[in-house]
Design an enzyme around this catalytic site. Sequence first.
Site, PDB file in Angstrom:
ATOM      1  N   ILE A  24      41.251  47.083  39.904  1.00 21.40           N
ATOM      2  CA  ILE A  24      40.834  46.746  41.264  1.00 21.40           C
ATOM      3  C   ILE A  24      41.995  46.221  42.104  1.00 21.40           C
ATOM      4  CG2 ILE A  24      39.079  45.484  42.595  1.00 21.40           C
ATOM      5  CD1 ILE A  24      38.037  47.672  40.703  1.00 21.40           C
TER       6      ILE A  24
ATOM      7  N   GLU B 259      31.038  45.985  41.740  1.00 22.47           N
ATOM      8  CA  GLU B 259      30.624  45.142  40.626  1.00 22.47           C
ATOM      9  C   GLU B 259      29.202  45.481  40.190  1.00 22.47           C
ATOM     10  OE1 GLU B 259      30.936  40.828  40.987  1.00 22.47           O
ATOM     11  OE2 GLU B 259      29.006  40.697  39.996  1.00 22.47           O
TER      12      GLU B 259
ATOM     13  N   GLU C 268      42.108  18.114  42.688  1.00 16.69           N
ATOM     14  CA  GLU C 268      42.230  17.397  41.418  1.00 16.69           C
ATOM     15  C   GLU C 268      41.206  17.889  40.390  1.00 16.69           C
ATOM     16  OE1 GLU C 268      42.142  16.096  44.377  1.00 16.69           O
ATOM     17  OE2 GLU C 268      43.811  14.685  44.620  1.00 16.69           O
TER      18      GLU C 268
ATOM     19  N   SER D 132      44.575  43.368  41.449  1.00  8.77           N
ATOM     20  CA  SER D 132      45.440  42.277  41.002  1.00  8.77           C
ATOM     21  C   SER D 132      45.548  42.262  39.483  1.00  8.77           C
ATOM     22  CB  SER D 132      44.901  40.941  41.494  1.00  8.77           C
ATOM     23  OG  SER D 132      43.607  40.727  41.009  1.00  8.77           O
TER      24      SER D 132
ATOM     25  N   ARG E 284      37.622  27.627  41.081  1.00  7.98           N
ATOM     26  CA  ARG E 284      38.383  28.433  42.040  1.00  7.98           C
ATOM     27  C   ARG E 284      38.163  27.948  43.467  1.00  7.98           C
ATOM     28  NH1 ARG E 284      42.076  31.246  39.595  1.00  7.98           N
ATOM     29  NH2 ARG E 284      42.272  32.429  41.530  1.00  7.98           N
TER      30      ARG E 284
ATOM     31  N   HIS F  13      35.022  38.012  35.354  1.00  4.28           N
ATOM     32  CA  HIS F  13      34.923  36.582  35.673  1.00  4.28           C
ATOM     33  C   HIS F  13      34.836  35.724  34.424  1.00  4.28           C
ATOM     34  CE1 HIS F  13      33.506  38.709  39.278  1.00  4.28           C
ATOM     35  NE2 HIS F  13      34.262  37.815  39.871  1.00  4.28           N
TER      36      HIS F  13
HETATM   37  N1  GLN Z   1      42.130  43.704  45.236  1.00 10.15           N
HETATM   38  C1  GLN Z   1      41.606  42.412  44.983  1.00 10.15           C
HETATM   39  C2  GLN Z   1      42.006  41.974  43.593  1.00 10.15           C
HETATM   40  O1  GLN Z   1      42.108  42.811  42.746  1.00 10.15           O
HETATM   41  C3  GLN Z   1      40.114  42.399  45.095  1.00 10.15           C
HETATM   42  C4  GLN Z   1      39.541  41.029  44.833  1.00 10.15           C
HETATM   43  C5  GLN Z   1      38.083  40.885  45.175  1.00 10.15           C
HETATM   44  O2  GLN Z   1      37.362  41.820  45.280  1.00 10.15           O
HETATM   45  N2  GLN Z   1      37.604  39.716  45.313  1.00 10.15           N
HETATM   46  O3  GLN Z   1      42.161  40.795  43.317  1.00 10.15           O
HETATM   47 ZN    ZN Z   2      36.009  42.104  43.499  1.00  4.96          ZN
END
Ligand code: GLN
Ligand code: ZN
Length: 773
Positions: A445, A679, A16, A447, A529, A708
């Site tokens: 990366i 990162e 929630e 997604s 998240r 982020h």
């Molecule tokens: N391949 C994943 C994505 O791009 C990597 C995510 C991650 O490193 N937390 O979401």
């Molecule tokens: Zn990552």
Amino acid sequence: MITQNLGYPRIGAKRELKKACEKYWSGTIDISELLQEGAQIRKQNWKEQKNAGIDLIPTNDFSYYDQVLDMTFAVGAIPNRFKELFSEEETPLDVYFALARGYQKNGFDITAMEMTKWFDTNYHYIVPEFYKNQTFRLSSTKIIDEYLEAKKLGVNAKPVLIGPVSYLLLGKEKEDGFHRLDLIENLLPVYEAILSELLANGAEYIQMDEPFLVMDLSEKEKETIKNVYQKIAEKFPDLKIILATYFDTLGSNTSLVVNLPVAVLHIDLVRGRDQLKSVLQALPSSLKLSLGLVDGRNIWKNDFSDSLKIMERARNVLGTDRLMVAPSSSLLHCPFDLDSENDETSLPKEIKNWLAFSKQKIEEVSVLAKLASEGLTSEKMKKALRDNEDAMLSKKSSHRIHNPKVQETVGNISEVHWNRKSSFVDRQFLQKESLKLPLFPTTTIGSFPQTKEVRVLRSQLKKGGLSPQEYDKAIKSEIKKAILWQENIGLDVLVHGEFERNDMVEYFGEQLEGVAFTKFGWVQSYGSRAVKPPIIYGDVDRLSPMTVEWTSYAQSLTNLPVKGMLTGPITILQWSFVRNDQPREQTANQIAMAIRKEVQDLETAGIKIIQIDEPAIREGLPLKKSQWEEYLRWAVKAFRISASGVQDDTQIHTHMCYSEFNDIIKNIAAMDADVITIETSRSQMELLDAFVAFKYPNEIGPGVYDIHSPRVPNQKEMESLLEKAALLIPLKNLWVNPDCGLKTRGWEETRDALLAMVKAAKSLREKYQVEVS
Ligand code: GLN
Ligand code: ZN
């Protein structure tokens, strides 16, 4: 025997709080609705703990984003760049969220504070920023408000604070010339103000979390701890502090810690089972002991007979009055309520009977206390113990757990499994020949934005509203759009976008043997998240391909290389609830062999680049340095097992994020991935410091922008980060990419950011082309 809880999950049984926060951020609800949701969750949490029979119930364990950020707010450690926002008619809560998420509005462009892992968990906290001679002042009433709110509801409230020493140690110096512990003199008065207000309002026990006490401490750190608690004790002779330690043993800090002038010491007897004897021996008679017996980090039922034995040993030395029972740590790291799980196909009854989530765990604490003090006097207690023994027995002997085929494969692992055919230099040559990528190749990366539409597809498939064929078609259409979209942006190495994945670990967990999954087993990862960790209960195997169809479909649409996208063995291990009946290394090797098969299948399907994500490798590090080497030995080996089954010209990538890697850069190199994307952007490429002393041998893409935060970076900013990198990394080894996957972002901001990133790469290409040719 007094029972206590150290902290309860706060996102709500059905997430929630996540939903309310996200609605608030997007402007769909107003602040009062958000606050109401928060109050509702707190009330529910307290009620559950009270009903379970917990004596000391935590308050201030609730948070709208992060408990460390709450402390930062409470002591007024707000970085200067945010201060103008207070005059921008933003509410304190909005400023609070700005600290966590950045602020790009009304002509402002303020970067978020850094985020990093909370010890060896998958929870991320917001890293406090410290400056020389920084002053603090009490700036929020949250701690006292929540205490009073609970009291009003008739709850025996125990406020929880991050202890002052750990709070400082969790942060980072943002300028040279001082150590953050030097700020203790300035910070302590604020803590004292909080304590005195709590006392004035009737607080009896106050929990101070000092998790650093299980780590290797420097002399300065030890001195500071001693002084701080001495001063607090002098100032507040009537205050009962519960000093909470967790996640490991006190080890060589035992004598320091037991001699601190506090009322109760809490120790973790799950992670630090061995410490009971030494703590009991050293404990002065003034101190009570809280036994952290119920695992706050994992979802297995407590083994009552075993716990009772431990309690008996403690009682023989201390007597009942000096003992408390508790979970080993805050339950923040456990899902909410096992009773919500009623789906036999994902979580068979037999397995469910081996588990306990937060709600069940506080009941376990309560039953343990009763069993210890009352014995088997009531039918209810007899049944509780019998049921528990049955569950333990069923888990030990179940055929679901043991798979001889897997055990044989893993038993036969040898050098050929963890070495590539040739050295990196030879592989690089072959890969450059075959892939023909430009200098500073650009990629992402994995997604792409997980929009509502995509998530709806998945939930419709699960509910039966979409047939598997319709679902396939819809996902493929997303993949197709993403491929064209990436070609238009001008990226060099494409990805399929991971639209079919709910989560990078859960997706694989659902397809592996030996792994169960839940419907509502959410655990907070950061801010709003949450993740649903799979439950690895038995030997792990991969029966059929998990990603090949999607990836080869994507590859069929373009002449550019499409990167296959997998999650690595250590990350699957680290982000799952892991079985507690065999060493982690053994489980890691099983997963590694499963991923290895997938890697080989992708290669056979014509995929030339395969990424095996290992964002969690660092967080798996033991908290004590002396144990690092052993962990890294098997962790690196497991990654290599997963990656080494391919030909030389197949390029293996890995990806890491959320942490600082400087201190394990050599081990990262030993993973021998052809390319690592990593990162670095939130910390302005601090990672590169490691490259001054150590030449990273393989290719690397230091993230050039922080995904982020919704903030869109500009081309110049990324160029200058790349220039920094180019000074230390051979140009032919340098990749250009964001610092993590883009699934939490929107399409539009992603496009703007990636367009700028591609431009930055092109501009660098022009600048450096000559140097290379
Ligand atoms: N391949 C994943 C994505 O791009 C990597 C995510 C991650 O490193 N937390 O979401
Ligand atoms: Zn990552």
